[in-house]
Enzyme design. Structure first.
Site, mmCIF file in Angstrom:
data_model
loop_
_atom_site.group_PDB
_atom_site.id
_atom_site.type_symbol
_atom_site.label_atom_id
_atom_site.label_comp_id
_atom_site.label_asym_id
_atom_site.label_seq_id
_atom_site.Cartn_x
_atom_site.Cartn_y
_atom_site.Cartn_z
ATOM 1 N N HIS A 432 0.825 -1.211 0.000
ATOM 2 C CA HIS A 432 0.000 0.000 0.000
ATOM 3 C C HIS A 432 0.859 1.260 0.000
ATOM 4 O O HIS A 432 2.057 1.244 0.310
ATOM 5 C CB HIS A 432 -0.953 0.003 1.198
ATOM 6 C CG HIS A 432 -0.266 0.068 2.542
ATOM 7 N ND1 HIS A 432 0.096 1.259 3.135
ATOM 8 C CD2 HIS A 432 0.113 -0.909 3.397
ATOM 9 C CE1 HIS A 432 0.657 1.017 4.304
ATOM 10 N NE2 HIS A 432 0.689 -0.287 4.487
ATOM 11 N N CYS A 451 2.464 -4.983 7.217
ATOM 12 C CA CYS A 451 2.198 -4.733 5.796
ATOM 13 C C CYS A 451 3.366 -3.994 5.156
ATOM 14 O O CYS A 451 4.285 -3.526 5.842
ATOM 15 C CB CYS A 451 0.910 -3.941 5.638
ATOM 16 S SG CYS A 451 -0.575 -4.940 5.915
#
Length: 531
Positions: A432, A451
């Site tokens: 992301h 992440c």
């Protein structure tokens, strides 16, 4: 009188003819003897091969218990070959046996220190004057073949790799089938096709570092406790030692042995910094000296453990039309398309308490202007304590309650930035964007909760959708800044591999070393030492 002369001439001619015929016959005799000798020699070099009883395997492995772990594979092999000899033919030992013997004696070149069981016994049989087929030698060779394939081609057991945090899938390979192929084409074992290409590049780097070690390695670079830095133009005996080190590691093409920090040394320093995970600049700091003083034995160990990791990667993975690779220690993501890097980006990965998992998935979705659904662990550890201190905590962080959970609304302040890339997995890990762009300037970028934050999310979105007629760069930009979450399903699945390599050889043949951010190398080295 004439009749008498005629008869005498006739007799003389006849005698000469008989002598000529016999002389011709006598010249044939040596050739016939030569042919007979050739046949005799051929018979002497021809052996009688018969199949053997399967009971011989039990006897063999009772005598050689350290090889018994290969009994199942050896039995399967001889069953499919109806218990016939594999390493001998009618002329004696096959070429394949010689190739295998040479490979067994080259294990250090493969980054392995494993001892070969019963090596002295084997060599006594192998180099005996008797070239006739020997069942004990035959079964030792087959056992050693599986010893070699396990150590060099397969690597440690997958269950042990998982214990070390490695969840990338491994492909099952039939080494019985490979043996059949090698018996026909013995040199195939030396071809660089059994493992991923990176393995052979690391192997070449290993041999160079082993050569440096044999010559004494590199000396320790000692500095005064008050040392702060070296800048271009400075002079010191320490600079001469740095220059020598950079020459040994091929960061400098020549060694002028000068103690002055000149432009040549500056270029060598850049090379060293870039391939060792530092931001490149012209200042030599204590952290650089500390890195230069890592013993060559440690560099060799790093190469060896990463060669082992290469054994766990299917050869076919890099042959895909497109795929994404994230290497955690290098803090870098590369999107490959048609065999070449399409997008290369810095990344931020999980911190030591929230390690990014080593696994693979298939990217299926791109989400523009995403919500961030805050994990329950973060709600417990960060959100609720923040709310207790400040009743406006959620509003100030652009967050809201959503069915008993907390989520952050889309927008430039969203923790996921303006786009995320999903490859569904049980670890809830994805790629992301991020509003915290300054973190990409750090040398160590392990800051996330697991992440992977991408420095070039827009470029990745452009590249993934460039062949999709539904999307243009303008539409992608608009979707990223719309402020409303939009999901798009890719028209194909893009493989994503998250790996962990603390050394890597790039496309130019330059070997890179990275900090062991999750302290995994020593644990793997210990396992290899016990194998």
């Amino acid at each position: 009188m004439k009749l008498f002369r005629f008869l005498r001439l006739f007799v003389l001619t006849f005698v000469l003819s008989i002598f000529f015929i016999f002389s011709k016959c006598s010249t044939k005799e040596p050739k016939e003897v030569e042919i007979k000798n050739e046949i005799s020699e051929s018979i002497e070099k021809t052996f009688v091969l018969t199949s053997f009883d399967s009971i011989a395997l039990d006897t063999f492995f009772t005598k050689y218990p350290k090889l018994a772990i290969y009994k199942k594979q050896v039995t399967t092999t001889y069953t499919r070959h109806t218990f016939n000899y594999l390493w001998f033919d009618l002329k004696g030992r096959k070429e394949t046996a010689e190739v295998l013997y040479n490979r067994l004696n080259s294990l250090p070149e493969e980054g392995l220190t494993a001892a070969i069981p019963y090596k002295e016994v084997f060599e006594g049989l192998y180099f005996s004057d008797n070239l006739a087929p020997n069942l004990e030698t035959e079964l030792l060779l087959t056992s050693y073949y599986y010893f070699y394939t396990q150590k060099v081609l397969r690597g440690i057991d997958p269950s042990k790799a998982k214990e070390l945090g490695w969840y990338l899938p491994r492909k099952d390979v039939s080494y019985e089938d490979l043996l059949d192929s090698l018996l026909i084409h013995p040199t195939k074992v030396d071809k660089q096709s059994q493992l991923m290409g990176q393995y052979y590049q690391l192997k070449e780097a290993l041999q160079k570092y082993q050569a440096i070690e044999k010559k004494g390695g590199w000396p320790i670079i000692a500095t005064e406790p008050s040392f702060k830095s070296f800048k271009p133009g400075d002079s010191s005996a320490v600079i001469g030692l740095i220059r020598n080190h950079l020459y040994l590691t091929n960061d400098l093409s020549a060694n002028s042995k000068s103690n002055r920090y000149d432009d040549e040394l500056k270029e060598g320093l850049y090379n060293y910094q870039l391939r060792n995970g530092f931001n490149a600049d012209s200042i030599i700091l204590p952290k650089h000296i500390k890195d230069l003083n890592i013993p060559i034995s440690e560099r060799i160990k790093t190469l060896e453990v990463n060669m082992e990791r290469c054994r766990w990667i299917p050869v076919e993975f890099s042959k895909a039309k497109e795929f994404i690779v994230v290497n955690i220690p290098s803090y870098r993501m590369t999107y490959f398309k048609n065999g070449a890097p399409k997008v290369v980006s810095k990344v931020v990965v999980g911190n030591v308490m929230n390690k990014t998992v080593i696994f693979s998935g298939e990217m299926k979705h791109i989400v523009f202007s995403p919500y961030w659904n805050v994990p329950s662990s973060i709600i417990k550890k960060e959100i609720k304590p923040g709310m207790a201190r400040n009743k406006n905590y959620l509003a100030q962080h652009n967050m809201e309650w959503n069915g008993g959970n907390v989520r952050q609304k889309p927008g430039p302040r969203n923790s996921l930035g303006l786009v995320k890339f999903l490859f569904p997995n049980s670890n809830s890990i994805y790629l992301h964007d991020t509003p915290s762009k300054s973190l990409f300037n750090e040398e160590t970028r392990a800051f996330s909760h697991g992440c992977i934050r991408v420095a070039k999310p827009k470029e990745l979105a452009y590249a993934l959708l460039e062949d999709d007629p539904k999307w243009t760069k303008e539409k992608i930009d608009a979707a990223m800044n719309k402020g409303k979450e939009t999901w798009y399903n890719l028209d194909r699945k893009v493989p994503v591999y998250i790996g962990y390599f603390t050394s890597w050889v790039d496309q130019n043949g330059v070997v890179h070393f990275y900090k062991d951010v999750y302290s995994r190398d020593d644990r793997l080295a210990e396992v290899l030492a016990q194998e």
